[in-house]
Design an enzyme around this catalytic site. Structure first.
Site, PDB file in Angstrom:
ATOM      1  N   ASP A 198      51.063   6.854  91.899  1.00  0.00           N
ATOM      2  CA  ASP A 198      50.260   5.837  92.799  1.00  0.00           C
ATOM      3  C   ASP A 198      50.203   4.518  92.111  1.00  0.00           C
ATOM      4  O   ASP A 198      49.544   3.362  92.509  1.00  0.00           O
ATOM      5  CB  ASP A 198      48.802   6.519  92.932  1.00  0.00           C
ATOM      6  CG  ASP A 198      47.930   6.452  92.095  1.00  0.00           C
ATOM      7  OD1 ASP A 198      48.608   6.446  90.758  1.00  0.00           O
ATOM      8  OD2 ASP A 198      46.600   6.917  92.146  1.00  0.00           O
ATOM      9  N   SER A 228      46.390  12.130  87.444  1.00  0.00           N
ATOM     10  CA  SER A 228      47.217  10.918  87.255  1.00  0.00           C
ATOM     11  C   SER A 228      47.909  10.707  86.028  1.00  0.00           C
ATOM     12  O   SER A 228      48.754  11.288  85.827  1.00  0.00           O
ATOM     13  CB  SER A 228      45.958   9.775  87.310  1.00  0.00           C
ATOM     14  OG  SER A 228      46.788   8.482  87.896  1.00  0.00           O
ATOM     15  N   ASP A 283      53.614   6.586  87.101  1.00  0.00           N
ATOM     16  CA  ASP A 283      52.532   7.565  86.443  1.00  0.00           C
ATOM     17  C   ASP A 283      52.827   9.022  87.022  1.00  0.00           C
ATOM     18  O   ASP A 283      53.691   9.201  87.971  1.00  0.00           O
ATOM     19  CB  ASP A 283      51.277   6.738  86.503  1.00  0.00           C
ATOM     20  CG  ASP A 283      50.419   7.063  87.869  1.00  0.00           C
ATOM     21  OD1 ASP A 283      51.216   7.083  88.943  1.00  0.00           O
ATOM     22  OD2 ASP A 283      49.380   6.825  87.750  1.00  0.00           O
ATOM     23  N   ASP A 333      50.911  10.672  89.255  1.00  0.00           N
ATOM     24  CA  ASP A 333      51.287  10.857  90.694  1.00  0.00           C
ATOM     25  C   ASP A 333      51.643   9.937  91.387  1.00  0.00           C
ATOM     26  O   ASP A 333      51.569  10.052  92.566  1.00  0.00           O
ATOM     27  CB  ASP A 333      49.786  11.338  90.995  1.00  0.00           C
ATOM     28  CG  ASP A 333      48.860  10.349  90.819  1.00  0.00           C
ATOM     29  OD1 ASP A 333      48.983   9.358  89.996  1.00  0.00           O
ATOM     30  OD2 ASP A 333      47.551  10.095  91.558  1.00  0.00           O
TER      31      ASP A 333
END
Length: 447
Positions: free
Chosen positions: A246, A101, A242, A244
């Site tokens: 999400d 992440s 960010d 990834d």
């Protein structure tokens, strides 16, 4: 049973420290066996972000899954929500995202999704952990039953079309100048392309990943570069994802940050007006500002609070029938469209409101004035400082002083020996005082 590998969002740690090829191999074998049910060809999709260690982990997971007879569909670099969506769309038994992440490139992680596109339950994760620490030799597939691997080439187009379909067909983004910061991460191709296809003028930063620069001075956790670019190009809006993709944060046309609380307020108001809220309220965590709660109450909407973590938000949404929830950090869950946080789709919902209202972001996204909020961390060596009588007395006194015009939240970190003390209220001086008093009591108890 204490969990040894899984945390609140999959398995995460330093590459070749916690996250080794051996660990990834065991995850693939154990998860493959748990989901290998029924007499048919079982399939798993594997996506990743742009970290250098993604190659290593992807190969090890592929070996693990194929060794127990699962076919592997390799997606390459894609957002986490794309993996969740494609797990369902491609009728797979399991989905895997390789990402840490918003963490720096040295870290990586493994997130698992079930066939319904939702993250796995604690119960299933414990079942996988039990298998990971057992001898699996006798459960490996025979030579004729080994799985195959295939790289899927149409992933980006599938996800872009999926994201665009969350908007009304007639809506376009013509006339909007948008700066999008992809954090040198998983959305570096799909986010700019989706916005361009919808008609926006797109200026992109953080779109040159090299394996090392994910989240480095870019993205939702380092929005200063986006702020500068929005001001420099006189853009209408800045969108920061960010690593990834999400989560999302917004920068308005004046260069001011807009957090997840304000985004939830905008979307909740819009959906309420359109009759799209499944319940008269939304779900957020204990960290969301009291100003959001008051704003929603003024519109006849409830704010249901959960523990910190988008996983807990989603669990509450599913259990109680809400279709909108999220975190102050920018995880926004729109369950009519997705099964996990999706930064791009949340941004598209905001853009739809901007087009409908024809007002600048600074006006649309200033739904409420956030209350003064103070957060401090107290580190301790061992023991349980929160059970100390003097700490309990300090906490009780702080809550009494804040009364109904404020909140006090105290929570131990789940990853380090730190206790987080957060308070908010109408009176900043009072908020700072009560946080300081509780932290002092904790420090003395931890000495």
């Amino acid at each position: 049973m204490t969990r040894s590998f899984f945390g609140t969002d999959g398995i995460r740690g330093r590459a070749n420290g916690t996250i080794t090829p051996e660990l990834a191999l065991r995850v693939g074998q154990a998860a493959g066996l748990v989901f290998h049910r029924g007499d048919y060809r079982h399939r798993v999709v594997i996506g990743k972000d742009t970290r250098l260690s993604g190659y290593m982990i992807e190969s090890a997971l592929q070996a693990g899954f194929t060794s127990v007879g699962m076919d592997v569909l390799l997606l390459g670099p894609v957002p986490t929500p794309a993996v969740a969506m494609l797990t369902r769309s491609m009728r797979c038994d399991l989905g895997v995202m390789i990402s840490a992440s918003h963490n720096p490139y040295e870290d990586n992680g493994i997130k698992l999704f079930g066939p319904d596109g939702y993250k796995l339950s604690d119960e299933v994760e414990r079942e996988i952990e039990a298998l990971m620490t057992s001898d699996l030799t006798s459960r490996l597939a025979p030579p004729a039953g080994l799985g195959r691997a295939k790289r899927i080439e149409s992933v980006h187009a599938r996800y872009i079309e999926f994201a665009k379909r969350t908007l009304p067909r007639q809506l376009d983004l013509e006339g909007l100048r948008i700066v999008v910061d992809c954090a040198n991460g998983a959305a570096y191709k799909v986010a700019p392309e989706a916005l361009w296809e919808l008609g926006a003028e797109v200026i992109t930063i953080g779109d040159e990943p090299d394996g090392f620069n994910i989240n480095h001075e870019v993205g939702s956790t380092a929005p200063e570069a986006l702020v500068r670019k929005v001001r420099e190009t006189r853009a209408d809006i800045g969108i920061a994802l960010d690593g990834d993709a999400d989560r999302v944060l917004i920068v308005d046309e004046k260069g001011h940050l807009v957090d997840g609380d304000q985004l939830m307020a905008v979307i909740a108001s819009s959906w309420q007006a359109d009759g799209r809220l499944s319940k008269p309220g939304i779900v957020a965590t204990i960290m969301s500002n009291l100003g959001l709660e008051r704003y929603l109450a003024g519109r006849g909407l409830e704010l249901a609070r959960t523990a910190v973590g988008d996983r807990y938000v989603l669990e509450h949404m599913r259990a109680h029938g809400y279709n909108l929830g999220g975190e102050q950090s920018g995880h926004i869950i729109l369950s009519d469209h997705t099964t996990t946080g999706d930064g791009l789709i949340a941004a598209l919902q905001l853009l739809a409101v901007l087009k409908a209202q024809d007002r600048p972001v600074s006006e649309v996204c200033h739904c409420f004035e956030p209350l003064p909020q103070v957060l401090k961390n107290v580190r301790y060596r061992d023991g349980q400082p929160l059970k100390n009588d003097s700490v309990a007395n300090a906490v009780d006194a702080a809550r009494e002083r804040l009364g109904s015009n404020g909140r006090l939240v105290i929570r131990p970190s789940g990853t380090e020996p730190v206790i987080r003390v957060m308070a908010e209220g109408d009176d900043r001086d009072l908020v700072e005082q009560v946080v300081g008093e509780v932290c002092d009591a904790l420090t003395r108890a931890a000495a």
